[in-house]
Motif scaffolding. Structure first.
Motif, PDB file in Angstrom:
ATOM      1  N   LEU A 195      14.929  -2.268  11.841  1.00  0.00           N
ATOM      2  CA  LEU A 195      14.850  -1.536  10.581  1.00  0.00           C
ATOM      3  C   LEU A 195      16.172  -1.596   9.821  1.00  0.00           C
ATOM      4  N   ASP A 196      17.303  -1.545  10.554  1.00  0.00           N
ATOM      5  CA  ASP A 196      18.588  -1.534   9.844  1.00  0.00           C
ATOM      6  C   ASP A 196      18.951  -2.900   9.260  1.00  0.00           C
ATOM      7  N   ALA A 197      18.181  -3.949   9.595  1.00  0.00           N
ATOM      8  CA  ALA A 197      18.419  -5.265   8.991  1.00  0.00           C
ATOM      9  C   ALA A 197      17.746  -5.381   7.629  1.00  0.00           C
ATOM     10  N   VAL A 198      16.765  -4.529   7.372  1.00  0.00           N
ATOM     11  CA  VAL A 198      16.010  -4.589   6.125  1.00  0.00           C
ATOM     12  C   VAL A 198      16.908  -4.212   4.944  1.00  0.00           C
ATOM     13  N   GLY A 199      17.034  -5.129   3.990  1.00  0.00           N
ATOM     14  CA  GLY A 199      17.846  -4.868   2.809  1.00  0.00           C
ATOM     15  C   GLY A 199      19.327  -5.139   2.980  1.00  0.00           C
ATOM     16  N   ASP A 200      19.747  -5.575   4.161  1.00  0.00           N
ATOM     17  CA  ASP A 200      21.171  -5.797   4.439  1.00  0.00           C
ATOM     18  C   ASP A 200      21.537  -7.254   4.180  1.00  0.00           C
ATOM     19  N   ILE A 201      22.431  -7.507   3.224  1.00  0.00           N
ATOM     20  CA  ILE A 201      22.824  -8.865   2.853  1.00  0.00           C
ATOM     21  C   ILE A 201      23.526  -9.578   3.991  1.00  0.00           C
ATOM     22  N   ASP A 202      24.149  -8.822   4.908  1.00  0.00           N
ATOM     23  CA  ASP A 202      24.902  -9.437   6.003  1.00  0.00           C
ATOM     24  C   ASP A 202      24.070  -9.644   7.262  1.00  0.00           C
ATOM     25  N   SER A 203      22.811  -9.228   7.234  1.00  0.00           N
ATOM     26  CA  SER A 203      21.927  -9.415   8.388  1.00  0.00           C
ATOM     27  C   SER A 203      20.996 -10.596   8.142  1.00  0.00           C
ATOM     28  N   PHE A 204      20.636 -11.262   9.232  1.00  0.00           N
ATOM     29  CA  PHE A 204      19.679 -12.371   9.155  1.00  0.00           C
ATOM     30  C   PHE A 204      18.489 -12.048  10.048  1.00  0.00           C
ATOM     31  N   VAL A 205      17.312 -12.431   9.586  1.00  0.00           N
ATOM     32  CA  VAL A 205      16.089 -12.251  10.365  1.00  0.00           C
ATOM     33  C   VAL A 205      15.333 -13.575  10.372  1.00  0.00           C
ATOM     34  N   GLY A 206      14.459 -13.753  11.338  1.00  0.00           N
ATOM     35  CA  GLY A 206      13.681 -14.984  11.409  1.00  0.00           C
ATOM     36  C   GLY A 206      12.685 -15.055  10.259  1.00  0.00           C
ATOM     37  N   TYR A 207      12.665 -16.200   9.569  1.00  0.00           N
ATOM     38  CA  TYR A 207      11.761 -16.348   8.425  1.00  0.00           C
ATOM     39  C   TYR A 207      10.303 -16.232   8.872  1.00  0.00           C
ATOM     40  N   SER A 208       9.985 -16.815  10.019  1.00  0.00           N
ATOM     41  CA  SER A 208       8.620 -16.704  10.541  1.00  0.00           C
ATOM     42  C   SER A 208       8.272 -15.252  10.859  1.00  0.00           C
ATOM     43  N   HIS A 209       9.270 -14.480  11.298  1.00  0.00           N
ATOM     44  CA  HIS A 209       9.030 -13.066  11.575  1.00  0.00           C
ATOM     45  C   HIS A 209       8.719 -12.309  10.292  1.00  0.00           C
ATOM     46  N   VAL A 210       9.401 -12.686   9.204  1.00  0.00           N
ATOM     47  CA  VAL A 210       9.114 -12.072   7.906  1.00  0.00           C
ATOM     48  C   VAL A 210       7.683 -12.379   7.486  1.00  0.00           C
ATOM     49  N   MET A 211       7.267 -13.623   7.682  1.00  0.00           N
ATOM     50  CA  MET A 211       5.895 -13.996   7.328  1.00  0.00           C
ATOM     51  C   MET A 211       4.889 -13.167   8.114  1.00  0.00           C
ATOM     52  N   ASP A 212       5.125 -13.006   9.418  1.00  0.00           N
ATOM     53  CA  ASP A 212       4.235 -12.182  10.243  1.00  0.00           C
ATOM     54  C   ASP A 212       4.218 -10.734   9.753  1.00  0.00           C
ATOM     55  N   THR A 213       5.395 -10.224   9.394  1.00  0.00           N
ATOM     56  CA  THR A 213       5.525  -8.842   8.940  1.00  0.00           C
ATOM     57  C   THR A 213       4.687  -8.587   7.695  1.00  0.00           C
ATOM     58  N   LEU A 214       4.770  -9.489   6.721  1.00  0.00           N
ATOM     59  CA  LEU A 214       4.051  -9.281   5.465  1.00  0.00           C
ATOM     60  C   LEU A 214       2.537  -9.409   5.653  1.00  0.00           C
ATOM     61  N   GLU A 215       2.104 -10.331   6.505  1.00  0.00           N
ATOM     62  CA  GLU A 215       0.671 -10.446   6.773  1.00  0.00           C
ATOM     63  C   GLU A 215       0.162  -9.173   7.460  1.00  0.00           C
ATOM     64  N   SER A 216       0.940  -8.669   8.409  1.00  0.00           N
ATOM     65  CA  SER A 216       0.543  -7.444   9.110  1.00  0.00           C
ATOM     66  C   SER A 216       0.521  -6.256   8.156  1.00  0.00           C
ATOM     67  N   ALA A 217       1.513  -6.188   7.262  1.00  0.00           N
ATOM     68  CA  ALA A 217       1.594  -5.078   6.312  1.00  0.00           C
ATOM     69  C   ALA A 217       0.372  -5.049   5.399  1.00  0.00           C
ATOM     70  N   ALA A 218      -0.080  -6.228   4.967  1.00  0.00           N
ATOM     71  CA  ALA A 218      -1.259  -6.289   4.096  1.00  0.00           C
ATOM     72  C   ALA A 218      -2.498  -5.769   4.824  1.00  0.00           C
ATOM     73  N   ARG A 219      -2.604  -6.105   6.117  1.00  0.00           N
ATOM     74  CA  ARG A 219      -3.748  -5.630   6.901  1.00  0.00           C
ATOM     75  C   ARG A 219      -3.669  -4.120   7.138  1.00  0.00           C
ATOM     76  N   VAL A 220      -2.493  -3.643   7.537  1.00  0.00           N
ATOM     77  CA  VAL A 220      -2.335  -2.228   7.887  1.00  0.00           C
ATOM     78  C   VAL A 220      -2.553  -1.329   6.672  1.00  0.00           C
ATOM     79  N   THR A 221      -2.041  -1.742   5.526  1.00  0.00           N
ATOM     80  CA  THR A 221      -2.145  -0.913   4.320  1.00  0.00           C
ATOM     81  C   THR A 221      -3.456  -1.124   3.562  1.00  0.00           C
ATOM     82  N   GLY A 222      -4.174  -2.196   3.895  1.00  0.00           N
ATOM     83  CA  GLY A 222      -5.386  -2.508   3.141  1.00  0.00           C
ATOM     84  C   GLY A 222      -5.092  -2.960   1.727  1.00  0.00           C
ATOM     85  N   ALA A 223      -3.884  -3.504   1.530  1.00  0.00           N
ATOM     86  CA  ALA A 223      -3.463  -3.967   0.203  1.00  0.00           C
ATOM     87  C   ALA A 223      -3.348  -5.484   0.215  1.00  0.00           C
TER      88      ALA A 223
END
Length: 341
Positions: free
Chosen positions: A34-62
């Motif tokens: 969570l503390d990596a979200v929005g942080d310019i000095d943190s890096f996250v896996g691009y594939s993990h971001v893709m998984d996150t957004l797909e999951s978010a769309a399902r969970v929120t129904g949006a």
């Protein structure tokens, strides 16, 4: 693993909560702190971001989650790349600066400008440079939505067309509301058709600010360790091949001309990196075919044409080589695999 700065998820927790869902379980399941979200000095896996957004769309129904998130972001997520673009003398040079320095933000995304058959139009192409990415329709729509906001900031004009490489996941009027431009779905690549004249519009003043930020980014990228991802040359060729596939003008001479290289020089440089032009073309075709089969209901004959084949039988033979199945069987298997994962 291809990485991207944590600013790519600016606004994510707030949007999740506004839609009545807790962002932390979704982030945790995708391996993002969570503390990596929005942080310019943190890096996250691009594939993990893709998984996150797909999951978010399902969970929120949006189903328009990616488009909604784009509305909560702006050019600042790119860090100093935004400054070098805004201080460029013209819109075209600003876009070129983003393409040149986007690796500061992530090496997993490429930006390119390519001529079209109509001199008054130019194609701004976007491509994910990730091998075997997971399903990423939400990331695609986030990228398109944010890029559109950046283009309006740079040129104060709308694109002639938005190219979405999958079938709509929301109602058509949802795209019109978010993007405010003509949208074409199930395209072979994502991007925008722009007016060539818009690239010549004055933007910044160049000058000292532009030179300082450019110098900083040059040093920052030069100090990075060698990447284990595909080279810039291979990435550039791959991007051009992706855009040229449906034009039936996919020849090494055409690609070499875009790169200001002699065809033999391009062949030699690719060979030095263990590639051939034909192998790269086949790899791109396999990737595009897989996405169109998985994410769209496009007729097989149309997919064959978008891949640059004059005969559907050729596509069928290559499909058996790539996926060990006929196109129809491959479509079913790819969709089942996406649902399972």
């Amino acid at each position: 693993m291809t990485l991207i700065r944590g600013t790519c998820l600016v606004g994510f927790p707030e949007l999740m909560r506004d839609l009545g869902a807790d962002p932390e379980p979704v982030l945790r399941a995708s391996g993002i702190a969570l503390d990596a979200v929005g942080d310019i000095d943190s890096f996250v896996g691009y594939s993990h971001v893709m998984d996150t957004l797909e999951s978010a769309a399902r969970v929120t129904g949006a189903p328009d989650f990616g488009l909604q998130l784009a509305q909560r972001q702006d050019m600042d997520i790119l860090g100093p790349v935004s400054a070098v673009a805004l201080s460029a003398p013209t819109v075209g040079e600003g876009i070129a600066a983003i393409g040149r320095y986007l690796a500061f933000y992530s090496r997993g995304l490429r930006v390119s400008l390519a001529a079209t058959d109509q001199p008054e139009r130019v194609l701004l192409g976007l491509a994910f440079m990730i091998e075997d990415p997971p399903a990423h329709r939400q990331t695609t729509e986030l990228t398109l939505g944010l890029t559109l906001k950046i283009m309006r900031l740079l040129s104060d004009s709308r694109p002639l067309c938005v190219h979405v490489p999958h079938d709509p996941v929301s109602a058509p009027d949802t795209y019109e509301r978010h993007l405010g431009a003509q949208v074409r779905f199930a395209e072979p690549s994502m991007g925008f058709t722009l007016r060539t004249r818009d690239l010549d519009r004055p933007l910044g003043h160049g000058g000292e600010l532009h030179r300082c930020v450019t110098s900083y980014l040059d040093r920052a990228l030069a100090d990075e360790p060698p990447s284990d991802e595909r080279s810039d040359l291979v990435a550039s060729v791959t991007t051009l091949v992706r855009h040229l596939l449906p034009t039936r003008r996919l020849m090494i001479g055409v690609v070499a001309a875009h790169l200001a290289l002699h065809p033999k020089t391009l062949q030699r440089q690719l060979a030095a990196q263990g590639h051939t032009f034909d192998q790269l073309v086949d790899s791109v075709r396999r990737d595009v075919a897989g996405k169109l089969l998985r994410d769209t209901d496009m007729p097989l004959g149309q997919i064959s044409g978008l891949l640059g084949y004059s005969e559907q039988s050729t596509f069928s033979r290559r499909c058996r080589h790539w996926f060990a199945a006929s196109p129809r069987a491959a479509r079913l298997a790819l969709r089942v695999s996406a649902e399972v994962n």
